[in-house]
Design a protein around this motif. Structure first.
Motif, PDB file in Angstrom:
ATOM      1  N   TRP A  65      -2.197   3.149  -6.219  1.00  0.00           N
ATOM      2  CA  TRP A  65      -0.728   3.137  -6.170  1.00  0.00           C
ATOM      3  C   TRP A  65      -0.095   4.285  -6.941  1.00  0.00           C
ATOM      4  CZ3 TRP A  65       2.711   2.392 -10.255  1.00  0.00           C
ATOM      5  CH2 TRP A  65       2.135   2.068 -11.485  1.00  0.00           C
TER       6      TRP A  65
ATOM      7  N   ASN B   5      -5.554  -1.046  -2.953  1.00  0.00           N
ATOM      8  CA  ASN B   5      -4.166  -0.717  -3.291  1.00  0.00           C
ATOM      9  C   ASN B   5      -3.955  -0.641  -4.801  1.00  0.00           C
ATOM     10  OD1 ASN B   5      -4.098  -1.164  -0.582  1.00  0.00           O
ATOM     11  ND2 ASN B   5      -2.509  -2.722  -0.609  1.00  0.00           N
TER      12      ASN B   5
ATOM     13  N   ARG C 284      -5.543  -5.110  -1.018  1.00  0.00           N
ATOM     14  CA  ARG C 284      -4.933  -5.160  -2.348  1.00  0.00           C
ATOM     15  C   ARG C 284      -5.984  -5.041  -3.453  1.00  0.00           C
ATOM     16  NH1 ARG C 284      -0.374 -10.005  -2.009  1.00  0.00           N
ATOM     17  NH2 ARG C 284       0.677  -9.252  -0.125  1.00  0.00           N
TER      18      ARG C 284
ATOM     19  N   ARG D  72       0.844  -1.214   0.000  1.00  0.00           N
ATOM     20  CA  ARG D  72       0.000   0.000   0.000  1.00  0.00           C
ATOM     21  C   ARG D  72       0.879   1.264   0.000  1.00  0.00           C
ATOM     22  NH1 ARG D  72      -5.437   0.652   0.357  1.00  0.00           N
ATOM     23  NH2 ARG D  72      -6.235   2.648   1.048  1.00  0.00           N
TER      24      ARG D  72
END
Length: 236
Positions: A229, A225, A164, A79
């Protein structure tokens, strides 16, 4: 008999140059170095654009070359964000500046398009632990210039696992619900309906945990995530 090497050096130096000339040359060197430092700081803080730099392949270290896919994978796992350097609100250490100067000298170029990989809290994000400084090479490849700060905790990988993507949050919710249901004592279950009660308890905990995660995510403007990103927005 001994020889004072310092005096020998001074004697030879003063034969060809005056102290005033030497001091002026040193001042010029320091001024030029300070100007170079200022230009690099400005390039980082302004977030100068550029998708590639004119690196000399013979001088590049293979352990410092990373593709955007590798960077994306690490950012999703821990993360982290991978953003333009102008969004970074931390201090760029002098060691990083020195490495940029060294690279520019070795490769006879001026670097631009700097990117930084770091946790979200270290970036100035718009509303909608370990920084790594990169410069683009081209074609999706980046060159790692400098890493500073402390190493990430090994627990961060697992703490951030549920966030995620959608699959990982479902898997995490199932595991958490199963473990919580399993933790109830035997006395809680009726001997005849133990399996049925366990299944109902599992589904109940699954819904409760799922609701809490959704409520927290929506209320705090959180996202997976894989979606944040490389996002410039705090609540992307």
């Amino acid at each position: 008999m001994t020889v004072d090497l310092k005096q020998k050096l001074l004697k030879r130096r003063n034969r060809y140059q005056s102290e005033a000339d030497i001091l002026e040359q040193v001042h010029d060197i320091l001024r030029e170095d300070a100007h170079h430092n200022a230009k690099i700081h400005k390039a980082i803080s302004d977030g100068t654009t550029g998708n590639n730099n004119c690196f000399n392949i013979d001088f590049l270290k293979k352990d410092y070359i990373f593709h955007i896919d590798d960077i994306q994978s690490i950012c999703i796992t821990y993360r982290l964000r991978f953003l333009d350097s102008n969004l970074f609100k931390g201090e760029i250490p002098q060691e990083a500046i020195n490495k940029i100067k060294q690279l520019e000298k070795e490769h006879h170029t001026v670097l631009s398009g700097f990117k930084i990989m770091a946790p979200s809290k270290l970036f100035k994000l718009e509303n909608y632990d370990d920084p790594l400084l990169f410069a683009p090479i081209g074609n999706g490849y980046y060159y790692l210039i400098h890493k500073w700060g402390n190493d990430l905790s090994v627990l961060r990988k697992w703490l951030m696992y549920p966030f995620r993507n959608l699959d990982t949050i479902i898997v995490s919710t199932i595991v958490a619900a199963f473990l919580i249901a399993l933790s109830f004592p035997e006395s809680y279950y009726h001997p005849k309906y133990k399996t049925t009660q366990f299944i109902f308890l599992f589904f109940f905990m699954f819904k409760v945990i799922g609701f809490c995660l959704i409520f927290f995510g929506v209320s705090k403007g959180k996202n997976f995530n894989s979606a944040i990103w490389n996002s410039w927005y705090r609540n992307a």
